[in-house]
Design a protein around this motif. Structure first.
Motif, PDB file in Angstrom:
ATOM      1  N   LEU A 183       3.325 -24.231  -6.105  1.00  0.00           N
ATOM      2  CA  LEU A 183       3.251 -24.526  -4.674  1.00  0.00           C
ATOM      3  C   LEU A 183       1.998 -25.352  -4.371  1.00  0.00           C
ATOM      4  O   LEU A 183       0.902 -25.014  -4.816  1.00  0.00           O
ATOM      5  CB  LEU A 183       3.238 -23.223  -3.876  1.00  0.00           C
ATOM      6  CG  LEU A 183       3.286 -23.367  -2.355  1.00  0.00           C
ATOM      7  CD1 LEU A 183       4.606 -23.993  -1.913  1.00  0.00           C
ATOM      8  CD2 LEU A 183       3.102 -21.997  -1.685  1.00  0.00           C
ATOM      9  N   VAL A 239       2.124 -19.800   3.211  1.00  0.00           N
ATOM     10  CA  VAL A 239       2.467 -18.445   2.767  1.00  0.00           C
ATOM     11  C   VAL A 239       2.453 -17.481   3.953  1.00  0.00           C
ATOM     12  O   VAL A 239       3.330 -16.612   4.078  1.00  0.00           O
ATOM     13  CB  VAL A 239       1.497 -17.980   1.666  1.00  0.00           C
ATOM     14  CG1 VAL A 239       1.769 -16.526   1.289  1.00  0.00           C
ATOM     15  CG2 VAL A 239       1.624 -18.884   0.444  1.00  0.00           C
ATOM     16  N   VAL A 269       8.058 -22.291  -0.177  1.00  0.00           N
ATOM     17  CA  VAL A 269       7.440 -21.022  -0.588  1.00  0.00           C
ATOM     18  C   VAL A 269       8.479 -20.129  -1.248  1.00  0.00           C
ATOM     19  O   VAL A 269       8.209 -19.479  -2.273  1.00  0.00           O
ATOM     20  CB  VAL A 269       6.799 -20.309   0.621  1.00  0.00           C
ATOM     21  CG1 VAL A 269       6.233 -18.948   0.194  1.00  0.00           C
ATOM     22  CG2 VAL A 269       5.687 -21.161   1.217  1.00  0.00           C
TER      23      VAL A 269
END
Length: 310
Positions: A19, A31, A65
């Motif tokens: 990520l 996140v 994510v």
């Protein structure tokens, strides 16, 4: 999830999940947005206002994510750890070398009108039949979402076993005795036979799955309500939530949700929502395995009875 666990999670997503932040959003914000959505089942239009980003950005970063979390499966899924003969855990000490407990639950999904009959459960809900295998410390060892709500439990289990990277086990499944008392609320009167004692202890150990599913649904609201995601994405979300559950169980010594609601945690996973009261007893077992179970039941009952009389 505390700040320390959040930092560990972001680190894993960067180093293993691949990520990366963008010009307008760093990994931590991505996140945090993802966790906010799965924790509270927040819709896109609300997230746009709360995080001051466009709906397209919210959707794109949520999926980024999600994909990164799924890449953590080898790290976060619990590895098999057989029960030791020296175990003192009253739930598990009777089942030496056991690797975990399995059961299923229903989680609502969004499918087309044409597919709804296949996904309709016996309670007329549109849901996927999720198989879970859980360790004695309530971490997920294996998760298989995606089967239709109408699918029989034995069919789901056979599929899990037959997959190339599916459920692996060294010997077999230790099923309870059918036609006997089983559930924990059935034991107001103590067991009178080896078969009853075996079922009581089997139910006590297997209850860890209901408690794990209860924590899962209690923590992630996106698994409790009607899904607005396509079924494929919802199944990925289910797996991601299981991985997050394991991370929290691993990094926080006392699970804050379990501490808050105590032993009643399994109430979040209604017994009527489980895959079936017969669980996975429809898998055919050999005569040798049945004989082994009978011998174990007698040994367990004799040990328990002797301790009561000393």
């Amino acid at each position: 999830m505390d700040r320390r666990t959040f930092a560990i999670f972001c680190h894993h997503l960067r180093t293993i999940g691949g990520l990366k932040g963008t010009k307008n959003m760093d990994v931590e914000e991505m996140v945090a947005m993802f966790l906010h959505i799965v924790s509270h089942d927040i819709k896109n239009r609300i997230m746009r206002r709360q995080f001051a980003h466009s709906g397209e950005t919210v959707s794109r970063q949520f999926n980024a994510v999600l994909n990164a979390v799924l890449r953590l499966h080898e790290l976060l899924l619990k590895k098999h750890e057989p029960i030791l003969g020296s175990s003192t855990d009253e739930r598990w000490k009777w089942f030496k070398n056991c690797l975990g407990a399995l059961d299923g639950t229903y989680i609502k999904v969004n499918v087309s009108a044409l597919e709804r009959p296949r996904y309709r459960t016996r309670k007329s809900e549109i849901a996927t039949n999720v198989l879970g295998v859980v360790s004695q410390d309530m971490q997920f060892i294996y998760v298989l979402p995606g089967w239709e709500g109408s699918a029989a439990d034995s069919r789901v289990l056979r599929d899990a076993i037959s997959r190339t990277n599916g459920l692996k086990f060294p010997q077999g499944f230790l099923a309870p005795y059918r036609g006997q008392r089983y559930h924990l609320n059935d034991w107001d009167i103590p067991p009178n036979t080896p078969v009853e004692f075996f079922n009581m202890k089997h139910s006590s150990a297997r209850n860890v799955v209901e408690r794990a599913f209860g924590l899962l649904k209690g923590r992630w609201a996106i698994l409790r309500g009607r899904s607005y995601y396509p079924v494929k994405i919802q199944c990925q979300i289910i797996l991601a939530c299981c991985l997050l559950h394991n991370l929290i169980r691993r990094e926080i010594p006392i699970d804050p949700l379990e501490q808050a609601i105590g032993e009643s945690v399994e109430d979040n996973c209604d017994e009527d929502e489980s895959v079936g009261n017969d669980h996975y007893t429809h898998i055919k077992i050999s005569n040798a395995w049945t004989s082994w179970r009978d011998n174990l039941a007698r040994e367990m009952f004799d040990q328990w009875r002797n301790r009561r009389h000393t």
